[in-house]
Design a protein around this motif. Structure first.
Motif, PDB file in Angstrom:
ATOM      1  N   MET A  73       0.826  -1.206   0.000  1.00 37.50           N
ATOM      2  CA  MET A  73       0.000   0.000   0.000  1.00 37.50           C
ATOM      3  C   MET A  73       0.859   1.254   0.000  1.00 37.50           C
ATOM      4  O   MET A  73       0.535   2.254  -0.654  1.00 37.50           O
ATOM      5  N   LEU A  74       1.977   1.216   0.729  1.00 33.76           N
ATOM      6  CA  LEU A  74       2.868   2.374   0.787  1.00 33.76           C
ATOM      7  C   LEU A  74       3.477   2.669  -0.580  1.00 33.76           C
ATOM      8  O   LEU A  74       3.524   3.833  -1.011  1.00 33.76           O
ATOM      9  N   LEU A  75       3.945   1.631  -1.270  1.00 32.86           N
ATOM     10  CA  LEU A  75       4.537   1.834  -2.590  1.00 32.86           C
ATOM     11  C   LEU A  75       3.525   2.405  -3.574  1.00 32.86           C
ATOM     12  O   LEU A  75       3.816   3.371  -4.296  1.00 32.86           O
ATOM     13  N   ALA A  76       2.340   1.812  -3.610  1.00 35.16           N
ATOM     14  CA  ALA A  76       1.314   2.280  -4.541  1.00 35.16           C
ATOM     15  C   ALA A  76       0.858   3.692  -4.207  1.00 35.16           C
ATOM     16  O   ALA A  76       0.652   4.521  -5.101  1.00 35.16           O
ATOM     17  N   ALA A  77       0.705   4.004  -2.920  1.00 31.57           N
ATOM     18  CA  ALA A  77       0.261   5.333  -2.508  1.00 31.57           C
ATOM     19  C   ALA A  77       1.309   6.394  -2.834  1.00 31.57           C
ATOM     20  O   ALA A  77       0.967   7.500  -3.273  1.00 31.57           O
ATOM     21  N   THR A  78       2.585   6.077  -2.650  1.00 31.75           N
ATOM     22  CA  THR A  78       3.644   7.037  -2.969  1.00 31.75           C
ATOM     23  C   THR A  78       3.648   7.350  -4.456  1.00 31.75           C
ATOM     24  O   THR A  78       3.801   8.509  -4.868  1.00 31.75           O
ATOM     25  N   GLY A  79       3.477   6.328  -5.283  1.00 26.24           N
ATOM     26  CA  GLY A  79       3.398   6.565  -6.713  1.00 26.24           C
ATOM     27  C   GLY A  79       2.205   7.420  -7.093  1.00 26.24           C
ATOM     28  O   GLY A  79       2.307   8.318  -7.942  1.00 26.24           O
ATOM     29  N   GLU A  80       1.068   7.180  -6.444  1.00 23.41           N
ATOM     30  CA  GLU A  80      -0.131   7.974  -6.733  1.00 23.41           C
ATOM     31  C   GLU A  80       0.034   9.411  -6.271  1.00 23.41           C
ATOM     32  O   GLU A  80      -0.481  10.343  -6.907  1.00 23.41           O
ATOM     33  N   GLY A 105       3.233  -1.182  -9.824  1.00 26.04           N
ATOM     34  CA  GLY A 105       3.676  -2.482 -10.300  1.00 26.04           C
ATOM     35  C   GLY A 105       4.579  -3.182  -9.309  1.00 26.04           C
ATOM     36  O   GLY A 105       4.473  -4.398  -9.093  1.00 26.04           O
ATOM     37  N   MET A 106       5.470  -2.435  -8.690  1.00 19.32           N
ATOM     38  CA  MET A 106       6.321  -3.011  -7.654  1.00 19.32           C
ATOM     39  C   MET A 106       5.472  -3.526  -6.498  1.00 19.32           C
ATOM     40  O   MET A 106       5.730  -4.603  -5.943  1.00 19.32           O
ATOM     41  N   ALA A 107       4.443  -2.758  -6.147  1.00 19.65           N
ATOM     42  CA  ALA A 107       3.556  -3.160  -5.054  1.00 19.65           C
ATOM     43  C   ALA A 107       2.822  -4.453  -5.378  1.00 19.65           C
ATOM     44  O   ALA A 107       2.735  -5.369  -4.545  1.00 19.65           O
ATOM     45  N   GLY A 108       2.279  -4.557  -6.584  1.00 17.44           N
ATOM     46  CA  GLY A 108       1.526  -5.746  -6.960  1.00 17.44           C
ATOM     47  C   GLY A 108       2.388  -6.989  -7.028  1.00 17.44           C
ATOM     48  O   GLY A 108       2.012  -8.062  -6.536  1.00 17.44           O
ATOM     49  N   ALA A 109       3.566  -6.866  -7.655  1.00 15.64           N
ATOM     50  CA  ALA A 109       4.458  -8.016  -7.755  1.00 15.64           C
ATOM     51  C   ALA A 109       4.931  -8.457  -6.376  1.00 15.64           C
ATOM     52  O   ALA A 109       4.996  -9.661  -6.083  1.00 15.64           O
ATOM     53  N   TYR A 110       5.243  -7.513  -5.515  1.00 14.70           N
ATOM     54  CA  TYR A 110       5.692  -7.850  -4.156  1.00 14.70           C
ATOM     55  C   TYR A 110       4.574  -8.535  -3.367  1.00 14.70           C
ATOM     56  O   TYR A 110       4.827  -9.457  -2.597  1.00 14.70           O
ATOM     57  N   LEU A 111       3.346  -8.113  -3.599  1.00  8.60           N
ATOM     58  CA  LEU A 111       2.212  -8.701  -2.885  1.00  8.60           C
ATOM     59  C   LEU A 111       2.061 -10.179  -3.213  1.00  8.60           C
ATOM     60  O   LEU A 111       1.888 -11.015  -2.318  1.00  8.60           O
ATOM     61  N   SER A 112       2.111 -10.506  -4.504  1.00 13.36           N
ATOM     62  CA  SER A 112       1.895 -11.899  -4.893  1.00 13.36           C
ATOM     63  C   SER A 112       3.109 -12.775  -4.612  1.00 13.36           C
ATOM     64  O   SER A 112       2.969 -13.921  -4.177  1.00 13.36           O
ATOM     65  N   ILE A 113       4.307 -12.240  -4.844  1.00 12.20           N
ATOM     66  CA  ILE A 113       5.514 -13.052  -4.694  1.00 12.20           C
ATOM     67  C   ILE A 113       5.882 -13.247  -3.228  1.00 12.20           C
ATOM     68  O   ILE A 113       6.191 -14.360  -2.794  1.00 12.20           O
ATOM     69  N   GLN A 114       5.830 -12.163  -2.446  1.00 15.03           N
ATOM     70  CA  GLN A 114       6.377 -12.208  -1.100  1.00 15.03           C
ATOM     71  C   GLN A 114       5.310 -12.271  -0.008  1.00 15.03           C
ATOM     72  O   GLN A 114       5.353 -13.136   0.863  1.00 15.03           O
TER      73      GLN A 114
END
Length: 315
Positions: free
Chosen positions: A20-27, A206-215
């Motif tokens: 959420m932090l990564l996606a929010a910072t990008g937004e 994109g970093m947020a989504g990939a990190y969510l599913s992978i990690q």
């Protein structure tokens, strides 16, 4: 001491709040330029599916994260083309990204052989620091027992804050989001800045989504984000369009998402479905207040030209 419920909950709060932090910072960066992107959920979904797929096939975390970032950036490029160049309603364009991202991620999950659902991630991030440091009382698990993406998110927040408030390009971004006509008259490339900010926002989603599913989840399933993209969008409002505040808000919501597990450990008989609803209840309440009082958003720090297309001929 490090095995207490409080310590474990604080550590898991940081991990759960990182996407959420990564996606929010990008937004925040995108909206500071005046471009509103409601498509975070769709971008996170397509990056989660593509990143998980590549990591599962290649066992390369770096390649999986990169593919996830590129997939979301591609969707962000579509949004920039529609919202900035073609001046389509940013709300409609963002919602279209949600539909596209949801559909494409579901298709990718079913089209692979074997299907993504039930597959192992192939590789997962490990803690950056050695056990001697992660085992320190209290600060060990809370501060030092995290992977590289968590620490990278802290660096991104620090850089974004410095960029927005301490640099000339950051001030240009502010100017474009507040008064694009005046910024254009001053020689600031409005269109280029809006494109760059939108694409950067997509990359972080994109970093947020990939990190969510992978990690975080270590698996793939349809609609895996479960609304986290919408929460990230709302965190921008909660934070007053400031990255450091977004970090605090993301970790608070991270704590709410893990509250069910905490209560199960201590034996509280609270329904887990109700606890899972809490982040969304808070989001709806705040959005309702902001929507009923638009001036409140402006006082919080919303860019004056947010959501408005720039028409150079009309200035």
């Amino acid at each position: 001491m490090n095995d207490t419920v409080l310590i474990l909950s604080l550590a898991s709060m940081i991990a759960a709040g990182t996407p959420m932090l990564l996606a929010a910072t990008g937004e925040i960066l995108a909206e500071r330029s005046g471009v509103m992107n409601l498509g975070i959920e769709g971008m996170m979904l397509i990056s989660a599916a593509s990143g998980f797929w590549v990591t599962s096939e290649t066992e390369s975390l770096a390649l999986g994260m990169l593919v996830g970032i590129l997939a979301a950036t591609l969707l962000a490029t579509v949004h920039a083309l529609l919202a900035v160049s073609l001046r389509v309603s940013q709300i409609i364009s963002g919602l279209a990204l949600v539909i596209i991202g949801t559909g494409m991620s579901g298709f990718l999950g079913d089209a692979t052989t074997p299907k993504l659902t039930g597959r192992p991630p192939g590789a997962r991030f490990s803690s950056v620091f050695p056990e001697g440091i992660t085992g320190l009382p209290v600060v060990g698990p809370i501060v030092f027992d995290h992977d590289v993406v968590v620490y990278l998110s802290w660096v991104i927040v620090a850089v974004a804050s410095y960029f927005l408030f301490r640099t000339r390009p950051g001030l240009s971004l502010w100017a474009v989001g507040d008064d694009p006509a005046t910024a254009d008259a001053a020689g600031i490339p409005v269109v280029a800045i809006r494109y760059g900010a939108t694409l950067l926002g997509g990359a972080l989603a994109g970093m947020a989504g990939a990190y969510l599913s992978i990690q975080i989840l270590g698996t793939w399933q349809d609609s895996l984000t479960a609304g986290l993209g919408w929460i990230a969008f709302c965190l921008v409002i909660f934070s007053g369009w400031r990255p450091w505040r977004a970090m605090v808000a993301a970790y608070v919501f991270g704590a709410l998402t893990t509250l069910g597990f905490t209560f199960q450990i201590v034996g509280f008989g609270v329904p887990t479905d109700f606890l899972a609803m809490l982040p969304f209840i808070m989001t709806i309440l705040v959005l309702a207040v902001i929507s009923s009082r638009p001036e409140a958003a402006r006082r919080l720090g919303a860019p004056a030209a947010l959501g408005r297309p720039f028409v150079r001929e009309s200035r």
